[in-house]
Design a protein around this motif. Structure first.
Motif, PDB file in Angstrom:
ATOM      1  N   ARG A  57     -45.526 -45.269  56.656  1.00 18.78           N
ATOM      2  CA  ARG A  57     -44.084 -44.909  57.021  1.00 18.78           C
ATOM      3  C   ARG A  57     -42.879 -45.797  56.313  1.00 18.78           C
ATOM      4  O   ARG A  57     -42.041 -45.520  56.354  1.00 18.78           O
ATOM      5  CB  ARG A  57     -43.235 -43.992  58.589  1.00 18.78           C
ATOM      6  CG  ARG A  57     -44.276 -42.914  59.231  1.00 18.78           C
ATOM      7  CD  ARG A  57     -44.594 -42.559  60.255  1.00 18.78           C
ATOM      8  NE  ARG A  57     -45.493 -43.339  61.080  1.00 18.78           N
ATOM      9  CZ  ARG A  57     -45.309 -43.527  61.825  1.00 18.78           C
ATOM     10  NH1 ARG A  57     -45.154 -42.669  63.081  1.00 18.78           N
ATOM     11  NH2 ARG A  57     -45.705 -44.382  62.277  1.00 18.78           N
ATOM     12  N   GLY A 102     -42.016 -44.892  51.966  1.00 24.38           N
ATOM     13  CA  GLY A 102     -42.406 -43.932  52.980  1.00 24.38           C
ATOM     14  C   GLY A 102     -41.094 -43.960  53.690  1.00 24.38           C
ATOM     15  O   GLY A 102     -39.849 -44.793  53.106  1.00 24.38           O
ATOM     16  N   GLY A 103     -41.477 -43.272  54.927  1.00 24.58           N
ATOM     17  CA  GLY A 103     -40.170 -43.298  55.827  1.00 24.58           C
ATOM     18  C   GLY A 103     -39.867 -41.654  56.510  1.00 24.58           C
ATOM     19  O   GLY A 103     -41.814 -41.124  57.331  1.00 24.58           O
ATOM     20  N   VAL A 104     -38.836 -41.414  57.321  1.00 20.47           N
ATOM     21  CA  VAL A 104     -39.189 -40.259  58.427  1.00 20.47           C
ATOM     22  C   VAL A 104     -37.755 -39.732  57.900  1.00 20.47           C
ATOM     23  O   VAL A 104     -36.945 -39.779  57.082  1.00 20.47           O
ATOM     24  CB  VAL A 104     -39.279 -40.724  59.985  1.00 20.47           C
ATOM     25  CG1 VAL A 104     -40.434 -42.129  60.267  1.00 20.47           C
ATOM     26  CG2 VAL A 104     -38.076 -41.842  60.057  1.00 20.47           C
TER      27      VAL A 104
END
Lengths: 250, 92
Positions: free
Chosen positions: A137, A142-144
């Motif tokens: 992430r 990538g991430g949230v």
């Protein structure tokens, strides 16, 4: 050109990917995650199976799983339930025993991990011949989604401390969306003793110790469980305890 | 060697080097400038590391990707999945 493509197809078909789905009270999410897995595996052409390891969910998850089995076939949906909630490490061991694939994919069943990344994991693994591919992430795109500032701060802070102390060679250690070669996962689970977040961290650390190669793929983590305090003081304390244990013992 | 031992070793080496220079333990007759610079080094390095940590964590929090698109896509696919599964006979 067509000839070599046919040869490549055969090699791809020789690989089989077993997805381990430990479930507890996932009656709502299980059909959705299975549908997504079937969709993306179907489109990619890879051979696969989905192993549902239900720990005696009181909400009827197993019954939903049985319906899914009727719809998709019991070669694609494999049910290996257990009597009660027994923890993730043993769920993996249990799942591996029944897996007929040579690769194992572990992921969460609550839709925070999206199956669309699995073909990317597979591609990455083939590119580098990696022993394990970890979804991250924290790098690339990538991430949230659904995390407030507090959660992001704690997450990045904890990851920073982990990087400084353990220098693990992977950017996301607490992530649980990964692809492993089956024998690699077997060996690692044997050696790991921690629980929870720290278990996933220990897997990566031990993988490095044993000289396994690790590839990374950016993933998006969509947190749908709003309002639930998943990062309370207790969890932070046990995380730190686990981190220090790994620091002192590996 | 465990990470803990690596750290202890590293800290010891740095500590010994610092002690040697600052307190002239080997009687090396180093110029005063060396001692003046060496003496506050441990604190200085800690402060530098502290600032680096805050800056790094701050930067990473600020640039932490928010996956709006992914969330929207998931919502749409959930609906698609429910409709399709109902067609296939799933009773939810």
């Amino acid at each position: 050109m067509a000839g070599s493509r046919g040869g490549k197809r055969n090699r791809e078909e020789a690989d089989k990917y077993s997805v381990l789905l430990p479930t507890y009270n996932e009656r709502e999410n299980l059909p959705l995650i299975v549908w997504l897995l079937v969709k993306y595996f179907g489109e990619s052409g890879y051979n696969y199976e989905i192993i549902v390891i239900d720990d005696g969910s009181p909400d009827g998850t197993l019954q939903i799983a049985e319906q899914l089995q009727k719809i998709y076939g019991d070669d694609k949906i494999v049910l290996r339930p257990r009597a009660k909630k027994l923890g993730l490490g043993t769920a993996y061991i249990h799942g591996i025993k029944h897996a007929t694939g040579n690769f194992i994919i572990i992921m969460d069943a609550d839709l925070s991990h999206h199956p669309k990344f699995i073909p990317e994991f597979i591609k990455k693994q083939k590119e580098g011949g990696y022993d394990l591919v970890s979804g991250t992430r924290y790098r690339g795109d990538g991430g949230v989604y659904g995390w407030d500032l507090r959660r992001k701060l704690i997450s990045r802070g904890a990851n920073f401390v982990t990087q400084v102390l353990l220098r693990p060679g992977a950017s996301d250690l607490t992530g649980s969306f990964r692809l492993y070669k089956k024998d690699v996962l077997e060996r690692l689970v044997e050696r790991c003793v921690s629980k929870g977040y720290v278990f996933q961290m220990e897997m990566i650390v031990r993988a490095r110790q044993l000289g396994y190669t690790i590839g990374e793929v950016p993933i998006s983590f969509v947190d749908r469980v709003y309002g639930e305090s998943k990062l309370g003081g207790n969890e932070i304390v046990s995380f730190l305890k686990g981190l220090l244990t790994l620091f002192a013992t590996t | 060697m465990t990470k803990l031992l690596e750290w202890l070793l590293g800290v010891s080496l740095v500590g010994v080097a610092w002690g040697l220079v600052t307190f002239d333990l080997l009687d090396l007759q180093l110029p005063a400038a060396y001692k003046e610079v060496a003496w506050p080094m441990p604190v200085y390095l800690l402060v530098v590391f502290g600032c680096y940590s805050l800056a790094t964590i701050g930067y990473r929090v600020a640039t932490f990707n928010d996956c709006e698109e992914a969330a929207k896509e998931l919502q749409a696919q959930i609906q698609e999945a429910k409709d399709d599964l109902k067609k296939k006979g799933l009773k939810m």
